[in-house]
Design a protein around this motif. Structure first.
Motif, PDB file in Angstrom:
ATOM      1  N   VAL A 238       3.727   9.472 -17.257  1.00  0.00           N
ATOM      2  CA  VAL A 238       3.780   8.141 -16.638  1.00  0.00           C
ATOM      3  C   VAL A 238       2.474   7.903 -15.889  1.00  0.00           C
ATOM      4  N   GLY A 239       1.887   6.747 -16.062  1.00  0.00           N
ATOM      5  CA  GLY A 239       0.642   6.424 -15.395  1.00  0.00           C
ATOM      6  C   GLY A 239       0.851   6.075 -13.934  1.00  0.00           C
ATOM      7  N   PRO A 240      -0.232   5.801 -13.194  1.00  0.00           N
ATOM      8  CA  PRO A 240      -0.117   5.556 -11.755  1.00  0.00           C
ATOM      9  C   PRO A 240       0.710   4.329 -11.406  1.00  0.00           C
ATOM     10  N   PHE A 241       0.579   3.254 -12.181  1.00  0.00           N
ATOM     11  CA  PHE A 241       1.354   2.060 -11.869  1.00  0.00           C
ATOM     12  C   PHE A 241       2.830   2.250 -12.177  1.00  0.00           C
ATOM     13  N   GLU A 242       3.132   2.994 -13.255  1.00  0.00           N
ATOM     14  CA  GLU A 242       4.526   3.329 -13.543  1.00  0.00           C
ATOM     15  C   GLU A 242       5.117   4.188 -12.427  1.00  0.00           C
ATOM     16  N   THR A 243       4.319   5.124 -11.913  1.00  0.00           N
ATOM     17  CA  THR A 243       4.775   5.990 -10.826  1.00  0.00           C
ATOM     18  C   THR A 243       5.169   5.157  -9.609  1.00  0.00           C
ATOM     19  N   VAL A 244       4.320   4.186  -9.269  1.00  0.00           N
ATOM     20  CA  VAL A 244       4.620   3.313  -8.128  1.00  0.00           C
ATOM     21  C   VAL A 244       5.877   2.493  -8.392  1.00  0.00           C
ATOM     22  N   ASP A 245       6.005   1.975  -9.597  1.00  0.00           N
ATOM     23  CA  ASP A 245       7.187   1.175  -9.920  1.00  0.00           C
ATOM     24  C   ASP A 245       8.471   1.987  -9.795  1.00  0.00           C
ATOM     25  N   ILE A 246       8.411   3.241 -10.230  1.00  0.00           N
ATOM     26  CA  ILE A 246       9.605   4.099 -10.182  1.00  0.00           C
ATOM     27  C   ILE A 246      10.000   4.396  -8.743  1.00  0.00           C
ATOM     28  N   ALA A 247       9.003   4.697  -7.909  1.00  0.00           N
ATOM     29  CA  ALA A 247       9.298   5.033  -6.508  1.00  0.00           C
ATOM     30  C   ALA A 247       9.534   3.791  -5.652  1.00  0.00           C
ATOM     31  N   GLY A 248       8.940   2.667  -6.047  1.00  0.00           N
ATOM     32  CA  GLY A 248       9.084   1.437  -5.277  1.00  0.00           C
ATOM     33  C   GLY A 248       7.778   1.031  -4.614  1.00  0.00           C
ATOM     34  N   LEU A 249       7.393  -0.233  -4.784  1.00  0.00           N
ATOM     35  CA  LEU A 249       6.118  -0.701  -4.246  1.00  0.00           C
ATOM     36  C   LEU A 249       6.074  -0.671  -2.727  1.00  0.00           C
ATOM     37  N   GLU A 250       7.177  -0.969  -2.074  1.00  0.00           N
ATOM     38  CA  GLU A 250       7.169  -1.001  -0.613  1.00  0.00           C
ATOM     39  C   GLU A 250       6.869   0.371  -0.036  1.00  0.00           C
ATOM     40  N   LEU A 251       7.424   1.420  -0.668  1.00  0.00           N
ATOM     41  CA  LEU A 251       7.162   2.779  -0.199  1.00  0.00           C
ATOM     42  C   LEU A 251       5.683   3.117  -0.323  1.00  0.00           C
ATOM     43  N   PHE A 252       5.109   2.841  -1.481  1.00  0.00           N
ATOM     44  CA  PHE A 252       3.700   3.174  -1.674  1.00  0.00           C
ATOM     45  C   PHE A 252       2.792   2.310  -0.808  1.00  0.00           C
ATOM     46  N   GLU A 253       3.181   1.075  -0.565  1.00  0.00           N
ATOM     47  CA  GLU A 253       2.382   0.216   0.309  1.00  0.00           C
ATOM     48  C   GLU A 253       2.362   0.774   1.725  1.00  0.00           C
ATOM     49  N   THR A 254       3.513   1.240   2.183  1.00  0.00           N
ATOM     50  CA  THR A 254       3.591   1.822   3.525  1.00  0.00           C
ATOM     51  C   THR A 254       2.748   3.085   3.635  1.00  0.00           C
ATOM     52  N   ILE A 255       2.856   3.951   2.628  1.00  0.00           N
ATOM     53  CA  ILE A 255       2.063   5.187   2.638  1.00  0.00           C
ATOM     54  C   ILE A 255       0.575   4.860   2.593  1.00  0.00           C
ATOM     55  N   ALA A 256       0.182   3.901   1.740  1.00  0.00           N
ATOM     56  CA  ALA A 256      -1.223   3.535   1.603  1.00  0.00           C
ATOM     57  C   ALA A 256      -1.801   3.029   2.923  1.00  0.00           C
ATOM     58  N   GLU A 257      -1.036   2.247   3.650  1.00  0.00           N
ATOM     59  CA  GLU A 257      -1.516   1.725   4.926  1.00  0.00           C
ATOM     60  C   GLU A 257      -1.874   2.838   5.895  1.00  0.00           C
ATOM     61  N   GLY A 258      -1.090   3.906   5.871  1.00  0.00           N
ATOM     62  CA  GLY A 258      -1.361   5.011   6.784  1.00  0.00           C
ATOM     63  C   GLY A 258      -2.383   6.004   6.259  1.00  0.00           C
ATOM     64  N   LEU A 259      -2.493   6.127   4.912  1.00  0.00           N
ATOM     65  CA  LEU A 259      -3.324   7.164   4.317  1.00  0.00           C
ATOM     66  C   LEU A 259      -4.737   6.704   3.979  1.00  0.00           C
ATOM     67  N   TYR A 260      -4.913   5.479   3.518  1.00  0.00           N
ATOM     68  CA  TYR A 260      -6.223   5.019   3.069  1.00  0.00           C
ATOM     69  C   TYR A 260      -7.335   5.251   4.098  1.00  0.00           C
ATOM     70  N   PRO A 261      -7.093   5.010   5.383  1.00  0.00           N
ATOM     71  CA  PRO A 261      -8.186   5.224   6.350  1.00  0.00           C
ATOM     72  C   PRO A 261      -8.675   6.667   6.427  1.00  0.00           C
ATOM     73  N   HIS A 262      -7.885   7.608   5.912  1.00  0.00           N
ATOM     74  CA  HIS A 262      -8.243   9.027   6.015  1.00  0.00           C
ATOM     75  C   HIS A 262      -8.841   9.587   4.727  1.00  0.00           C
ATOM     76  N   LEU A 263      -8.887   8.794   3.674  1.00  0.00           N
ATOM     77  CA  LEU A 263      -9.418   9.279   2.405  1.00  0.00           C
ATOM     78  C   LEU A 263     -10.940   9.278   2.427  1.00  0.00           C
ATOM     79  N   CYS A 264     -11.523  10.152   1.613  1.00  0.00           N
ATOM     80  CA  CYS A 264     -12.969  10.300   1.569  1.00  0.00           C
ATOM     81  C   CYS A 264     -13.633   9.051   0.979  1.00  0.00           C
ATOM     82  N   ASP A 265     -14.723   8.606   1.621  1.00  0.00           N
ATOM     83  CA  ASP A 265     -15.489   7.483   1.082  1.00  0.00           C
ATOM     84  C   ASP A 265     -16.979   7.813   1.052  1.00  0.00           C
ATOM     85  N   ASP A 266     -17.303   9.113   0.876  1.00  0.00           N
ATOM     86  CA  ASP A 266     -18.702   9.551   0.847  1.00  0.00           C
ATOM     87  C   ASP A 266     -19.468   8.876  -0.287  1.00  0.00           C
TER      88      ASP A 266
END
Length: 319
Positions: A238-266
């Protein structure tokens, strides 16, 4: 409608040789072109080895109605030449897979454009922009297109079809049809951006993996296993968008809000790359890179291909 039957591959390295195998297995005549006879000689042996490998795993078949082995059939459809103009003459599609050097690719296309009339001029570049490559064939930009294969091409199905600024709709159509003709799945890249789709994703993942190690979060070995045995196994089905659809967009949106600021942007590769290269740890050919290897490079890549072949057989059986 132009149907591709005769192809030319410029560059007889690992990718060019693999492309010749795939095209010939699908019934096309292919000419493999290189500037060194030793490369062509080695390519002939590699083609036989690759087809034997595929045949043993039930992936390559000889044409029906003949006594040829798959290897013989592929070699019968493959020509070898040092003469680029002669090799591309009369072909429907020319695919270059020379070194990732803009000047060299432009020279290939300048010569190929002069030696052909309406052949598609396709570049297998993975990092250069198609529009820049097309500048090597002024007046023929409408025929130039990106056709980026993933290695090994005889085991991986997606192929990026990339439009440059001058690429015509007809060239795009012919290239997509060609990719499907050789039993592959075209991924249409609508904008000629650096890295296209696959390499942008691959290097985003790699950048985060290196950052995790450099930050002391986890070891090279553990990060490698987490991706190989976890993330990659799931994304194989299953690709990344299918993965999000299976788990639910709201869940991934919430995780992304908290995680994106900590990901590498070198903007630069991590220091681990330079450190390893300086220590002579350039990869499997050196016996070490990020990991240690106690077997020849050929054995490492063969094991990878064995796993890919197994995965392909399983997934094909489910279709």
């Amino acid at each position: 409608m132009n149907r591709t039957e005769r192809t030319a591959v410029v560059g007889a390295g690992a990718m060019g040789t693999g492309l010749a195998v795939q095209f010939a297995l699908c019934g096309l005549d292919v000419t493999l072109i290189d500037h060194r006879q030793s490369n062509l000689d080695a390519a002939r042996e590699t083609i036989a080895d690759v087809v034997e490998f595929l045949d043993e795993r039930g992936i390559a078949d000889a044409p029906t109605g003949t006594d040829d082995t798959p290897s013989d059939a592929v070699l019968d459809r493959t020509g070898f030449t040092l003469d680029l103009a002669d090799g591309v003459a009369g072909t429907d599609l020319v695919l270059e897979t020379v070194s990732e050097d803009l000047a060299i690719k432009r020279e290939v296309f300048e010569r190929a454009a002069r030696a052909t009339t309406d052949a598609v001029l396709a570049t297998n570049t993975s990092s250069l922009q198609v529009t820049d490559v097309a500048e090597g064939a002024p007046g023929h930009g409408d025929r130039v297109v990106g056709c980026h294969w993933w290695y090994p091409p005889y085991l991986l199905c997606p192929v990026e079809v990339v439009a440059g600024e001058e690429t015509s709709t007809e060239t795009l159509r012919r290239t997509q049809a060609f990719v499907e003709r050789v039993d592959r799945d075209p991924v249409v890249v609508r904008r000629d951006v650096p890295g296209f789709v696959w390499n942008r994703i691959q290097f985003a993942v790699l950048r985060e993996c290196v950052h995790i190690v450099e930050a002391g979060v986890a070891s090279v070995e553990d990060v490698n296993r987490a991706v190989r045995d976890g993330y990659a196994r799931r994304t194989a089905v299953v690709g990344p968008f299918e993965t999000v659809d299976i788990a639910g967009l709201e869940l991934f949106e919430t995780i992304a809000e908290g995680l994106y600021p900590h990901l590498c942007d070198d903007d630069e590769p991590g220091e681990l790359f330079a450190d390893h290269v300086d220590r002579g740890r350039g990869g499997v050919e050196d016996g070490a890179g990020f990991l240690e290897y106690d077997e020849p490079a050929e054995a490492v890549t063969r094991r990878r291909d064995e796993r890919l072949a197994t995965l392909r057989r399983v997934l094909d059986a489910e279709e």
